[in-house]
Design a protein around this motif. Structure first.
Motif, short mmCIF file in Angstrom:
data_model
loop_
_atom_site.label_atom_id
_atom_site.label_comp_id
_atom_site.label_asym_id
_atom_site.label_seq_id
_atom_site.Cartn_x
_atom_site.Cartn_y
_atom_site.Cartn_z
N LYS A 203 0.84 -1.20 0.00
CA LYS A 203 0.00 0.00 0.00
C LYS A 203 0.87 1.25 0.00
N LEU A 204 0.37 2.29 -0.63
CA LEU A 204 0.99 3.60 -0.58
C LEU A 204 0.02 4.53 0.16
N TYR A 205 0.46 5.02 1.32
CA TYR A 205 -0.40 5.80 2.20
C TYR A 205 -0.13 7.30 1.98
N HIS A 206 -1.18 8.05 1.70
CA HIS A 206 -1.07 9.50 1.53
C HIS A 206 -1.55 10.15 2.82
N ILE A 207 -0.63 10.89 3.48
CA ILE A 207 -0.90 11.44 4.81
C ILE A 207 -0.73 12.96 4.76
N ARG A 208 -1.66 13.65 5.43
CA ARG A 208 -1.63 15.12 5.46
C ARG A 208 -0.80 15.60 6.66
N PRO A 225 4.18 3.85 7.08
CA PRO A 225 3.69 4.95 7.93
C PRO A 225 4.17 4.88 9.37
N GLU A 226 4.54 3.67 9.87
CA GLU A 226 4.99 3.58 11.25
C GLU A 226 6.27 4.37 11.50
N ILE A 327 -1.53 3.35 13.85
CA ILE A 327 -1.27 4.69 13.31
C ILE A 327 -2.25 5.03 12.20
N ILE A 328 -2.53 4.08 11.31
CA ILE A 328 -3.49 4.31 10.23
C ILE A 328 -4.87 4.61 10.81
N ALA A 329 -5.23 3.85 11.84
CA ALA A 329 -6.54 4.09 12.47
C ALA A 329 -6.60 5.48 13.09
N ASP A 330 -5.52 5.89 13.78
CA ASP A 330 -5.52 7.19 14.44
C ASP A 330 -5.49 8.32 13.42
N LYS A 341 -3.50 3.68 -1.65
CA LYS A 341 -3.47 3.10 -2.99
C LYS A 341 -2.69 1.78 -2.97
N ASP A 342 -3.10 0.88 -3.86
CA ASP A 342 -2.29 -0.33 -4.04
C ASP A 342 -0.96 0.06 -4.67
N HIS A 343 0.08 -0.58 -4.22
CA HIS A 343 1.42 -0.21 -4.70
C HIS A 343 2.34 -1.42 -4.64
#
Length: 953
Positions: A203-208, A225-226, A327-330, A341-343
């Motif tokens: 996964k590719l995580y987009h974080i603000r 993301p961790e 972290i993703i949940a928070d 996104k799938d990556h």
């Protein structure tokens, strides 16, 4: 031993016995030479040391079979041949093995403490560590067991210490904090070479990330993301118009609340993700480089086991993947997760444990391979590159020279430390008082900087490849310091056996081991003088002259063997079914530079049949020797004697060393020697030449196939059948010279063929060879006799040509008989039309035709032969006289197909011969061959056309 062989060939009854005999008699031991100026030619080779934890697999068997074939070949050629065996202490693998054992007992190494744990590993090694070498002995490897080494034995450990200290004193070893590949399972750094990459869908995580001034935000993209818990900046490309106005501002790190800067760096790629990248210097190699450029802090947020190390944080103590989910949940709850996104990502996996590698900032010891030593001279890498570029080391296949060169020219400093308890402990001591480091050959009592006694030894051990990289010279006694200068000096072994001649290995350790040996060998051995006292040049500092890289052993479908696929072949299981010799010959018959081997049990079964064929040939020979004894013939087999010996030369006296072969003269045959005997000696000369060239080029397949075709096809299928015409020991038969000559020739050719085959099938040939000499052989082993050379036997091109014609005639008659339906045992007359030479040859060998083709009588025709019972070749026409109705349509169809084939051949030859560009460049023998082929094809075309016309419509 007697000449009697059991009726059935059973490898299980002979292989173990001979394997034990070779070791017990120390047949392959090479003592330290009395003089370093011995002029005898040497062949020295090192066994790539298998792990002490290892068991034999098919890759090992291929590697060792090739090395054994080459070593036996060189030894039989009269060279002092030394194959040095040993095992590697295998730091990671061995520690894992013992820790697993402790876990089953409900313990771990920390319960024992370092000293007790190391003692337990040594005890484990004493029980299990020799298993793979015991298997080598079972396979008959012709190594010098008196020189067996272990990379942590009392001889090699001091040498490893000395190498480390010397490199440190030369300013080439340093300690520093760098990003390394970290294995969280065994909690140690591993090299890039010990990381296997695998494409996985992730996964590719987009974080603000909000701006600190509240004016907006930047969205970053990450696959991990961790690690954001350790972010110290966000980087954007200086040319990226989207972010230029934000450079210099700060962001609030989500979930943590710490302010981090936005900076410009070329590493950020506008086209990837959002163009903005988070910077975590302690957990990513590229981020570490960014941090170095911008003087950023290094914040480690994962411990040695890849759990979050942030006391007070809600994520503290969580595994890296558990932390990721939390972290993703928070982030989602705080509306900071923009999208997922799938990556597809390339994931690094530890070769040893299979766990995902974690890039981690860690204090490690490094060898600076591109730095000039403070003693002067080129860097370690530069010398290793030059050694190959200048031709002092040759690679086969040559493609690996380029691979080696590219890797060496882009090499990084070598991380040589490992966070293990099993291995060569680094000889460095840390002072608690001044924080200085003392590196010493012996255990110091005080700090070398401030004289404090409060010092403790470094807990890390050296990378296993560091000690194994020193082997080509440490196994021969390096460093052997001069008592006056302290500099390394020659030992008799080092003077005699270094450099080694050859390294046989697989591609998988080209960089692990081969490159390391070249780097360390060319660095350390340049300081060691030559035997005559002169300075050593780079050409003589290399660890070996040649590197032969063999392929992989795959399954029969050419798939790579793996436990996951369930297609792993255990060589011991195959050996127990077919015998070691058959498995060795299978591997050899398929081994050539640059090709993998698709191992086939069916093929192994075929070579088991080949061994059985040779066994039966030996029984036939022994039966005739016994018949000869009964008839009163002299059957003494004694090299140097007057009878069979003149045809079975090559054995050494029992006192002779393998390095001193007996003088050998080319055999001279009497003028009345039968054609088949002159032919078989010519073939023996030719095949000896082919095998010699093939082995010199590492074409094991060509060598094995040449021996196979000679032994099975020419010797067994033709020669043994033909000599039955000459051997007459029936009651009342008078002794005659031809019978004696034939039997002597038969024994001589067979004995020489055994020697030719010996490196490939050592057990079978040893058993038969000893039986041949009735327990009184000229040497303790066939492996200590002379390898057949082309010049040992009389080349006779006239006999070879005549026999080829005779064989072609026999095969043609056999084919005609089959087509005409002649009963197998029923003789039939033939008619031949040919030139005078072939007529004379046929007339003189009617007994051969009678035996080999069931020819009742031979007639000679003055005109070409046609008809359904005739066949034509370029040299003769032959017809079988047998009354049987021929299927004329089928015959017409056959002749029509043949005519079309000849027309195509003529057109192709004419096209080449009329091509001036081709004829101007092609070698003369190629042009001559084409013209000869064209002429012969024209003759066949004309004969076939006449036969077709004779059939009518």
């Amino acid at each position: 031993m007697s000449q009697e062989l059991p009726k059935a060939y059973d490898p299980s009854t002979i292989e173990q016995r001979w394997a034990e005999y070779w070791v017990k008699e120390h047949l392959f031991d090479v003592p330290t030479p009395e003089t370093t100026h011995d002029s005898a030619k040497k062949f020295t080779i090192l066994l790539p040391p298998p792990n002490v934890t290892g068991r034999l697999h098919m890759g090992h068997m291929l590697n060792q079979a090739e090395m054994d074939i080459l070593t036996r070949w060189h030894r039989m050629r009269g060279e002092t041949s030394l194959w040095v065996p040993g095992t590697d202490h295998a730091g990671i693998a061995t520690q894992m093995m013992v820790e697993r054992q402790l876990k089953e007992e409900g313990k771990n190494r920390k319960d024992l403490g370092r000293s007790a744990f190391v003692e337990k590993v040594w005890a484990w090694r004493e029980v299990y560590g020799g298993a793979i070498l015991d298997q080598m002995k079972r396979l008959g490897a012709s190594v010098d067991w008196s020189r067996e080494y272990f990379t942590m034995d009392d001889r090699l450990s001091p040498a490893v210490n000395e190498a480390f200290v010397r490199l440190y004193e030369q300013g080439l070893i340093y300690r520093g904090a760098y990003i390394v590949n970290w294995d969280p399972s065994i909690q140690t750094a591993v090299s890039d070479l010990e990381v296997e990459h695998e494409e996985r869908l992730g996964k590719l995580y987009h974080i603000r990330y909000p701006l600190a001034d509240g004016s907006g935000s930047i969205v970053i993209a990450t696959t991990r993301p961790e690690t954001m818990l350790g972010d110290v900046a966000v980087a954007v490309n200086p040319t990226d118009e989207r972010y230029k106005h934000l450079v210099g501002k700060t962001l609030i790190l989500p979930l943590v609340g710490r302010e981090i800067p936005i900076l410009a760096d070329d590493w950020a790629k506008p086209e990837f993700g959002t163009g903005a990248v988070k910077v975590t210097p302690a957990h990513d190699a590229n981020d570490f480089a960014i941090g170095q450029r911008h003087n950023l802090p290094n914040l480690t947020i994962l411990d040695e086991t890849a759990h979050v190390l942030l006391p007070g944080s809600p994520y503290h103590g969580l595994d890296r993947y558990e932390a990721r989910e939390r972290i993703i949940a928070d982030l989602t709850a705080q509306n900071l997760l923009v999208e997922i996104k799938d990556h597809t990502n390339s994931i690094g996996l530890s070769q040893r444990t299979g766990v995902v590698i974690e890039p981690r900032l860690s204090q490690q010891w490094f060898l600076a391979v591109n730095k000039t030593p403070n003693t002067g001279g080129d860097s370690i890498a530069a010398k290793a590159i030059a050694a190959v570029a200048q031709g002092h080391i040759k690679f086969t296949p040559d493609q690996y020279r380029k691979t080696y060169d590219e890797w060496m020219k882009n090499i990084y400093d070598w991380c040589i430390s490992r966070q293990l308890w099993w291995g060569h402990r680094i000889p460095a001591w840390h002072c608690k008082g001044c924080a200085g480091i003392t590196v010493s050959r012996t255990t110091p009592t005080t700090c070398g900087n401030c004289n404090s006694a409060d010092i403790t030894q470094e807990t890390d051990v050296l990378d296993t490849w560091f000690s194994s990289g020193l082997l080509p010279f440490t196994v021969f006694g390096w460093p052997n310091p001069d008592p006056d200068t302290g500099m390394p000096d020659l030992t008799p072994d080092l003077a005699t056996f270094y450099p080694t001649q050859l390294l046989v290995t697989g591609f998988d350790i080209l960089f692990f081991w081969v490159a390391r040996m070249i780097m360390l060998g060319t660095h350390f051995m340049l300081d060691v003088p030559m035997p005559d006292g002169s300075p050593r040049t780079l050409a003589d500092a290399v660890p070996f002259r040649e590197v032969y890289i063999h392929g992989l052993v795959r399954d029969a479908d050419r798939q790579k063997m793996s436990k996951t696929k369930g297609n792993v072949i255990n060589p011991i299981d195959i050996i127990e079914r077919f015998g070691t010799d058959a498995v060795r010959f299978t591997l050899a018959s398929m081994a050539s530079p640059g090709t993998d081997i698709a191992f086939s049990e069916a093929r192994t079964e075929g070579y088991r049949a080949f061994a059985n064929k040779i066994w039966n040939a030996a029984r036939f020979l022994f039966m005739n020797i016994e018949n000869a004894k009964t008839a009163g013939y002299n059957t003494t087999i004694n090299p140097g004697g007057p009878s069979f010996a003149q045809f079975a030369k090559g054995g050494l006296s029992s006192e002779a060393r393998p390095s001193s072969p007996a003088l050998h003269e080319t055999l001279a045959l009497p003028t009345d020697t039968p054609l088949e005997t002159r032919w078989i000696f010519d073939r023996l000369s030719a095949v000896s030449s082919v095998v010699e060239r093939a082995l010199a080029d590492y074409r094991f397949d060509e060598a094995a196939n040449a021996i196979y075709q000679f032994f099975w096809g020419e010797f067994c299928d033709w020669y043994l059948e033909l000599v039955k015409l000459r051997l007459n020991f029936t009651e009342g038969a008078e002794k005659n010279a031809i019978t004696a000559l034939t039997l002597a020739s038969l024994v001589g050719v067979f004995e020489a063929a055994l020697r030719l085959l010996s490196p490939f099938m050592p057990f079978l040939t040893e058993e038969i060879w000893h039986a041949l000499y009735e327990g009184k052989p000229p040497a303790k082993s066939i492996a200590l006799t002379r390898y057949p050379q082309a010049t040992d036997f009389p080349a006779d091109p006239i006999a070879a040509s005549a026999m080829q014609t005779l064989q072609e005639l026999i095969v043609t008659v056999r084919g005609l008989r089959k087509e005409l339906g002649v009963p197998e045992k029923e003789p039939a007359p033939i008619v031949i039309h040919a030139n005078n030479r072939i007529v004379a040859l046929t007339d003189a060998n009617q007994d051969v035709l009678a035996k080999m083709a069931r020819v009742q009588a031979v007639e000679f025709a003055s005109e070409p032969l046609t008809g359904t019972n005739a066949r034509s070749t370029a040299d003769f026409d032959v017809a079988v006289l047998y009354e049987r109705q021929i299927d004329i349509p089928a015959e017409r169809e056959r002749l029509t197909k043949d005519l079309a084939k000849y027309e195509k051949g003529l057109a192709a030859a004419d096209k080449q011969l009329s091509n001036e560009a081709f004829t101007a460049k092609a070698p003369a023998h190629i042009i001559e061959g084409l013209r000869k082929q064209s002429t012969e094809t024209r003759i066949l075309y004309d004969k076939t056309k006449a036969a077709l016309d004779a059939l009518g419509n």
